[in-house]
Design a protein around this motif. Sequence first.
Motif, PDB file in Angstrom:
ATOM      1  N   ASP A  21     -12.197 -14.612  10.183  1.00  0.00           N
ATOM      2  CA  ASP A  21     -11.183 -15.488  10.785  1.00  0.00           C
ATOM      3  C   ASP A  21     -10.773 -15.023  12.175  1.00  0.00           C
ATOM      4  OD1 ASP A  21     -10.911 -17.306   8.641  1.00  0.00           O
ATOM      5  OD2 ASP A  21      -9.524 -15.931   7.607  1.00  0.00           O
ATOM      6  N   HIS A  22     -11.042 -13.767  12.496  1.00  0.00           N
ATOM      7  CA  HIS A  22     -10.556 -13.199  13.753  1.00  0.00           C
ATOM      8  C   HIS A  22     -10.882 -14.078  14.957  1.00  0.00           C
ATOM      9  CE1 HIS A  22     -10.267 -10.443  17.199  1.00  0.00           C
ATOM     10  NE2 HIS A  22      -9.211 -10.011  16.533  1.00  0.00           N
ATOM     11  N   GLU A  23     -12.107 -14.549  15.069  1.00  0.00           N
ATOM     12  CA  GLU A  23     -12.510 -15.349  16.233  1.00  0.00           C
ATOM     13  C   GLU A  23     -11.732 -16.658  16.341  1.00  0.00           C
ATOM     14  OE1 GLU A  23     -16.422 -17.723  15.664  1.00  0.00           O
ATOM     15  OE2 GLU A  23     -16.622 -15.948  14.369  1.00  0.00           O
ATOM     16  N   HIS A  24     -11.234 -17.195  15.222  1.00  0.00           N
ATOM     17  CA  HIS A  24     -10.449 -18.433  15.242  1.00  0.00           C
ATOM     18  C   HIS A  24      -8.958 -18.165  15.454  1.00  0.00           C
ATOM     19  CE1 HIS A  24     -13.939 -20.678  13.907  1.00  0.00           C
ATOM     20  NE2 HIS A  24     -14.117 -19.763  12.960  1.00  0.00           N
ATOM     21  N   LEU A  25      -8.495 -17.017  14.964  1.00  0.00           N
ATOM     22  CA  LEU A  25      -7.065 -16.715  15.031  1.00  0.00           C
ATOM     23  C   LEU A  25      -6.641 -16.117  16.365  1.00  0.00           C
ATOM     24  CD1 LEU A  25      -6.459 -15.320  11.433  1.00  0.00           C
ATOM     25  CD2 LEU A  25      -6.309 -17.687  12.271  1.00  0.00           C
ATOM     26  N   ARG A  26      -7.526 -15.422  17.034  1.00  0.00           N
ATOM     27  CA  ARG A  26      -7.164 -14.797  18.319  1.00  0.00           C
ATOM     28  C   ARG A  26      -6.710 -15.840  19.338  1.00  0.00           C
ATOM     29  NH1 ARG A  26      -4.736 -11.592  21.245  1.00  0.00           N
ATOM     30  NH2 ARG A  26      -5.814 -10.549  22.917  1.00  0.00           N
ATOM     31  N   SER A  37      -0.376  -9.185  20.162  1.00  0.00           N
ATOM     32  CA  SER A  37      -0.900  -7.851  19.914  1.00  0.00           C
ATOM     33  C   SER A  37      -2.272  -7.972  19.252  1.00  0.00           C
ATOM     34  CB  SER A  37       0.043  -7.064  18.999  1.00  0.00           C
ATOM     35  OG  SER A  37      -0.583  -5.867  18.592  1.00  0.00           O
ATOM     36  N   PRO A  38      -3.350  -7.796  20.019  1.00  0.00           N
ATOM     37  CA  PRO A  38      -4.688  -7.863  19.416  1.00  0.00           C
ATOM     38  C   PRO A  38      -4.867  -6.852  18.283  1.00  0.00           C
ATOM     39  CG  PRO A  38      -4.842  -7.815  21.815  1.00  0.00           C
ATOM     40  CD  PRO A  38      -3.405  -7.551  21.459  1.00  0.00           C
ATOM     41  N   GLN A  39      -4.236  -5.685  18.406  1.00  0.00           N
ATOM     42  CA  GLN A  39      -4.364  -4.654  17.378  1.00  0.00           C
ATOM     43  C   GLN A  39      -3.715  -5.102  16.061  1.00  0.00           C
ATOM     44  OE1 GLN A  39      -2.942  -4.166  20.397  1.00  0.00           O
ATOM     45  NE2 GLN A  39      -4.345  -2.814  21.481  1.00  0.00           N
ATOM     46  N   LEU A  40      -2.599  -5.779  16.171  1.00  0.00           N
ATOM     47  CA  LEU A  40      -1.910  -6.260  14.984  1.00  0.00           C
ATOM     48  C   LEU A  40      -2.744  -7.323  14.271  1.00  0.00           C
ATOM     49  CD1 LEU A  40       0.636  -6.027  13.302  1.00  0.00           C
ATOM     50  CD2 LEU A  40       1.682  -7.748  14.771  1.00  0.00           C
ATOM     51  N   LEU A  41      -3.309  -8.235  15.032  1.00  0.00           N
ATOM     52  CA  LEU A  41      -4.164  -9.256  14.427  1.00  0.00           C
ATOM     53  C   LEU A  41      -5.387  -8.613  13.789  1.00  0.00           C
ATOM     54  CD1 LEU A  41      -4.770 -12.186  13.795  1.00  0.00           C
ATOM     55  CD2 LEU A  41      -5.840 -12.373  16.052  1.00  0.00           C
ATOM     56  N   ALA A  57      -5.635  -5.632  12.503  1.00  0.00           N
ATOM     57  CA  ALA A  57      -5.191  -4.992  11.262  1.00  0.00           C
ATOM     58  C   ALA A  57      -5.012  -6.028  10.152  1.00  0.00           C
ATOM     59  CB  ALA A  57      -3.888  -4.230  11.501  1.00  0.00           C
ATOM     60  N   ALA A  58      -4.473  -7.190  10.503  1.00  0.00           N
ATOM     61  CA  ALA A  58      -4.263  -8.246   9.506  1.00  0.00           C
ATOM     62  C   ALA A  58      -5.580  -8.756   8.947  1.00  0.00           C
ATOM     63  CB  ALA A  58      -3.470  -9.402  10.120  1.00  0.00           C
ATOM     64  N   VAL A  59      -6.540  -9.050   9.808  1.00  0.00           N
ATOM     65  CA  VAL A  59      -7.816  -9.587   9.311  1.00  0.00           C
ATOM     66  C   VAL A  59      -8.640  -8.506   8.614  1.00  0.00           C
ATOM     67  CG1 VAL A  59      -7.897 -11.492  10.952  1.00  0.00           C
ATOM     68  CG2 VAL A  59      -9.060  -9.368  11.503  1.00  0.00           C
ATOM     69  N   ASP A  60      -8.350  -7.247   8.899  1.00  0.00           N
ATOM     70  CA  ASP A  60      -9.048  -6.154   8.223  1.00  0.00           C
ATOM     71  C   ASP A  60      -8.412  -5.799   6.875  1.00  0.00           C
ATOM     72  OD1 ASP A  60     -10.928  -5.992  10.221  1.00  0.00           O
ATOM     73  OD2 ASP A  60     -10.050  -4.232  11.187  1.00  0.00           O
ATOM     74  N   GLY A  61      -7.345  -6.519   6.492  1.00  0.00           N
ATOM     75  CA  GLY A  61      -6.788  -6.355   5.161  1.00  0.00           C
ATOM     76  C   GLY A  61      -5.546  -5.508   5.036  1.00  0.00           C
ATOM     77  N   LEU A  62      -4.949  -5.086   6.145  1.00  0.00           N
ATOM     78  CA  LEU A  62      -3.702  -4.338   6.063  1.00  0.00           C
ATOM     79  C   LEU A  62      -2.578  -5.323   5.757  1.00  0.00           C
ATOM     80  CD1 LEU A  62      -2.199  -1.644   6.447  1.00  0.00           C
ATOM     81  CD2 LEU A  62      -1.865  -2.303   8.822  1.00  0.00           C
ATOM     82  N   GLY A  63      -1.868  -5.129   4.685  1.00  0.00           N
ATOM     83  CA  GLY A  63      -0.776  -6.023   4.331  1.00  0.00           C
ATOM     84  C   GLY A  63      -1.261  -7.314   3.698  1.00  0.00           C
ATOM     85  N   ILE A  64      -0.394  -8.313   3.742  1.00  0.00           N
ATOM     86  CA  ILE A  64      -0.683  -9.639   3.196  1.00  0.00           C
ATOM     87  C   ILE A  64      -0.890 -10.587   4.362  1.00  0.00           C
ATOM     88  CG2 ILE A  64       0.265 -11.583   1.895  1.00  0.00           C
ATOM     89  CD1 ILE A  64       1.850  -9.483   0.260  1.00  0.00           C
ATOM     90  N   GLY A  65      -2.048 -11.214   4.412  1.00  0.00           N
ATOM     91  CA  GLY A  65      -2.344 -12.166   5.478  1.00  0.00           C
ATOM     92  C   GLY A  65      -2.775 -13.496   4.889  1.00  0.00           C
ATOM     93  N   ALA A 119       9.901  -6.880   2.831  1.00  0.00           N
ATOM     94  CA  ALA A 119       8.638  -7.186   3.502  1.00  0.00           C
ATOM     95  C   ALA A 119       8.968  -7.600   4.921  1.00  0.00           C
ATOM     96  CB  ALA A 119       7.902  -8.303   2.780  1.00  0.00           C
ATOM     97  N   TYR A 120       8.141  -7.198   5.858  1.00  0.00           N
ATOM     98  CA  TYR A 120       8.358  -7.502   7.268  1.00  0.00           C
ATOM     99  C   TYR A 120       7.204  -8.360   7.783  1.00  0.00           C
ATOM    100  CZ  TYR A 120       9.113  -6.995  12.229  1.00  0.00           C
ATOM    101  OH  TYR A 120       9.314  -7.273  13.556  1.00  0.00           O
ATOM    102  N   VAL A 121       7.541  -9.447   8.466  1.00  0.00           N
ATOM    103  CA  VAL A 121       6.550 -10.353   9.058  1.00  0.00           C
ATOM    104  C   VAL A 121       6.499 -10.078  10.560  1.00  0.00           C
ATOM    105  CG1 VAL A 121       5.926 -12.760   9.493  1.00  0.00           C
ATOM    106  CG2 VAL A 121       6.939 -12.114   7.305  1.00  0.00           C
ATOM    107  N   PRO A 122       5.500  -9.304  11.021  1.00  0.00           N
ATOM    108  CA  PRO A 122       5.408  -9.047  12.455  1.00  0.00           C
ATOM    109  C   PRO A 122       4.855 -10.236  13.239  1.00  0.00           C
ATOM    110  CG  PRO A 122       3.716  -7.808  11.285  1.00  0.00           C
ATOM    111  CD  PRO A 122       4.553  -8.494  10.257  1.00  0.00           C
ATOM    112  N   GLU A 123       4.067 -11.098  12.582  1.00  0.00           N
ATOM    113  CA  GLU A 123       3.537 -12.272  13.280  1.00  0.00           C
ATOM    114  C   GLU A 123       3.367 -13.454  12.340  1.00  0.00           C
ATOM    115  OE1 GLU A 123       0.958 -10.563  17.027  1.00  0.00           O
ATOM    116  OE2 GLU A 123      -0.092 -11.731  15.525  1.00  0.00           O
TER     117      GLU A 123
END
Length: 147
Positions: free
Chosen positions: A16-21, A32-36, A38-46, A67-71
């Motif tokens: 999904d990264h290429e569509h979500l960026r 934050s490209p790093q945050l996105l 991390a999300a697509v790599d499975g850190l947390g709930i996406g 729970a914290y929603v950074p984006e």
Amino acid sequence: MVAQPTVDLRDVRPEDHEHLRPIQNAAIDEPSPQLLRAAVDGLGIGLVAVIDRPVGYVFALVGETAAYVPEIAVDPAHQRRGIGTALLDGVAERTAKAGASALRVTVRVDDERAQAFYRTHGFREHERLPEYYGTEPAAGMVLSRPL
């Protein structure tokens, strides 16, 4: 009245990264490209909102009690159609199942549109964060709602 298209929510996937960026860049003032990544790599709930293609996403980190929603981001061409609400409801359900008793987000103190969106979904001010945002420091406001 024109019928709104059906929004499907699903777990985020690495591809999904290429569509979500581009959505992140268009919808978020300081992406934050790093945050996105991390999300697509499975850190947390996406979660991803899909109408034929990804049109939005949300990412949450679950702590001991909150729970914290950074984006949360919706393609500007699809905003004001209930997609943000669907994403927020979906992540609230998932984080509650993961054991969180509250959901938190941070918005700019001067972003009345974001504050109004979250307030209509039961969020209230939790704390203020002076000089929280960016290179031109702006205050942030943590909003919270019980789950």
